[in-house]
Enzyme design. Structure first.
Site, PDB file in Angstrom:
ATOM      1  N   ASN A  23       0.863  -1.179   0.000  1.00 23.40           N
ATOM      2  CA  ASN A  23       0.000   0.000   0.000  1.00 23.40           C
ATOM      3  C   ASN A  23       0.901   1.230   0.000  1.00 23.40           C
ATOM      4  O   ASN A  23       1.449   1.597   1.037  1.00 23.40           O
ATOM      5  CB  ASN A  23      -0.906  -0.022   1.244  1.00 23.40           C
ATOM      6  N   LYS A  25       0.154   4.241  -0.288  1.00 26.30           N
ATOM      7  CA  LYS A  25      -0.496   5.450   0.262  1.00 26.30           C
ATOM      8  C   LYS A  25      -0.254   6.641  -0.672  1.00 26.30           C
ATOM      9  O   LYS A  25      -0.163   6.441  -1.879  1.00 26.30           O
ATOM     10  CB  LYS A  25      -0.013   5.722   1.693  1.00 26.30           C
ATOM     11  N   HIS A 109      -9.893   1.589   4.327  1.00 26.54           N
ATOM     12  CA  HIS A 109      -8.653   1.768   5.102  1.00 26.54           C
ATOM     13  C   HIS A 109      -8.915   2.786   6.216  1.00 26.54           C
ATOM     14  O   HIS A 109      -9.558   3.815   5.992  1.00 26.54           O
ATOM     15  CB  HIS A 109      -7.512   2.239   4.196  1.00 26.54           C
ATOM     16  N   GLU A 111      -7.168   5.026   7.541  1.00 27.51           N
ATOM     17  CA  GLU A 111      -6.718   6.400   7.298  1.00 27.51           C
ATOM     18  C   GLU A 111      -7.789   7.186   6.534  1.00 27.51           C
ATOM     19  O   GLU A 111      -7.937   8.386   6.722  1.00 27.51           O
ATOM     20  CB  GLU A 111      -5.386   6.393   6.524  1.00 27.51           C
ATOM     21  N   GLU A 181      -6.306  -4.929  10.447  1.00 28.40           N
ATOM     22  CA  GLU A 181      -5.339  -3.842  10.648  1.00 28.40           C
ATOM     23  C   GLU A 181      -5.656  -3.101  11.935  1.00 28.40           C
ATOM     24  O   GLU A 181      -6.455  -2.149  11.922  1.00 28.40           O
ATOM     25  CB  GLU A 181      -5.428  -2.850   9.488  1.00 28.40           C
ATOM     26  N   GLY A 187       1.536   2.232  10.892  1.00 23.83           N
ATOM     27  CA  GLY A 187       2.498   3.328  10.802  1.00 23.83           C
ATOM     28  C   GLY A 187       3.154   3.692  12.127  1.00 23.83           C
ATOM     29  O   GLY A 187       3.804   4.726  12.229  1.00 23.83           O
ATOM     30  N   SER A 226       2.481  -2.162  10.575  1.00 27.75           N
ATOM     31  CA  SER A 226       3.909  -2.177  10.944  1.00 27.75           C
ATOM     32  C   SER A 226       4.601  -3.515  10.680  1.00 27.75           C
ATOM     33  O   SER A 226       5.476  -3.928  11.452  1.00 27.75           O
ATOM     34  CB  SER A 226       4.097  -1.750  12.406  1.00 27.75           C
TER      35      SER A 226
HETATM   36  C1  PEP Z   1      -1.313   0.188   5.967  1.00 25.15           C
HETATM   37  O1  PEP Z   1      -1.326   1.335   5.598  1.00 25.15           O
HETATM   38  O2  PEP Z   1      -2.241  -0.566   5.654  1.00 25.15           O
HETATM   39  C2  PEP Z   1      -0.200  -0.292   6.771  1.00 25.15           C
HETATM   40  C3  PEP Z   1      -0.243  -1.506   7.221  1.00 25.15           C
HETATM   41  O3  PEP Z   1       0.828   0.594   6.988  1.00 25.15           O
HETATM   42  P1  PEP Z   1       2.210   0.310   7.761  1.00 25.15           P
HETATM   43  O4  PEP Z   1       2.751  -0.993   7.216  1.00 25.15           O
HETATM   44  O5  PEP Z   1       3.063   1.454   7.449  1.00 25.15           O
HETATM   45  O6  PEP Z   1       1.858   0.160   9.209  1.00 25.15           O
END
Ligand code: PEP
Length: 267
Positions: A23, A25, A109, A111, A181, A187, A226
């Site tokens: 992803n 982003k 998602h 975010e 998630e 993040g 992460s």
């Molecule tokens: C995500 O944006 O779905 C995600 C898992 O980000 P990160 O790996 O940076 O935590």
């Protein structure tokens, strides 16, 4: 009594093959993407057991189509409109994503859900749009830190899934993807432990299986939050973890390659 999908059933349906989704982003530009994709292709073309998908910002889908079309890497978008067509300024429909060869789309998602106030109902509509147009939705579900500390994880995720089930039944999850998630892990550098991931993935699979065993056996459940080269293997070998959604560590080819290699090993 709840039903669970047997490991044999999962193997037969091809679900044993892990899936790693990058992803990106809101990162990248034409030049950087070109370099990163060339590095992905060089590093990942040998992977046989693991499926790789890149989800990029809309303007770069044409670039992905051009550079990935003859490779083992698929691509998709990070969002989709809840409507099929019409006066919805700024939105991008499922059919438009198909025009650029997308096979996958991230839906809900956190975010986006937080920043743009996406309700569970809107997310359910987006999920259905994807399915109706032959895209594989990657539905993100997860709890906040406050919800986890209050022990409400299953309640929160159960509600997110129930909104879709109430509208379209559990059968819609066959050949779909759910990404667990935890919002507190995205993040932050603080991933869920394998034990935490195992419990939530089992809950999600069992919830769908309790209504539709076949759909549950054809559902992939990813872990996201992460994932990095150091923790990837221990998370990806966990039962009911069918792969990973990778944000930050997908922006740098070496780290992403290590995560994909861990997925290959975990198959
Ligand atoms: C995500 O944006 O779905 C995600 C898992 O980000 P990160 O790996 O940076 O935590």
């Amino acid at each position: 009594m709840s039903q669970t999908a047997s490991p044999d059933l999962l193997k037969k349906s091809g679900l044993a093959k892990k899936l790693v989704v990058a992803n990106w982003k809101m990162h990248g530009n034409l030049e950087k993407n070109k370099v990163l994709l060339a590095q992905y292709i060089a590093a990942l073309s040998g992977l046989k057991q693991t499926k790789i998908v890149v989800c990029a910002p809309y303007p770069y889908l044409a670039q992905l189509q051009q550079l990935l079309q003859h490779t083992n890497i698929s691509w998709g978008a990070q969002n989709i409109a809840k409507n099929a067509e019409g006066a919805y300024t700024g939105e991008v429909s499922a059919a438009m994503l198909k025009d650029f060869g997308c096979e996958y789309v991230i839906v809900g998602h956190s975010e986006r859900a937080t920043a743009y106030c996406e309700s569970d109902e809107n997310i359910a509509q987006k999920f259905v749009q994807a399915k109706q147009h032959g895209l594989t939705p990657i539905l993100c579900v997860g709890e906040t830190l406050i919800e986890r500390e209050a022990g409400l994880m299953e309640l929160v995720i159960g509600k997110q899934l129930d909104t879709i089930i109430a509208q379209h039944g559990a059968a819609i999850f066959a050949d779909s993807i759910i990404s667990y998630e935890p919002i507190w892990a995205i993040g932050t550098g603080l991933a869920a432990t394998p034990i935490q991931a195992q419990a939530m993935h089992k809950f999600i699979r069992n919830k769908i299986a309790s209504i539709d065993k076949e759909a549950a056996s054809r559902l992939k459940i990813l872990y996201g939050g992460s994932i990095n080269p150091q923790n990837a293997l221990q998370l990806l070998v966990v039962s009911n973890v069918d792969g990973g959604l990778v944000g930050k560590c997908s922006l740098e080819a070496q780290g992403f390659e290590k995560i994909c290699a861990a997925a290959d090993m975990a198959n």
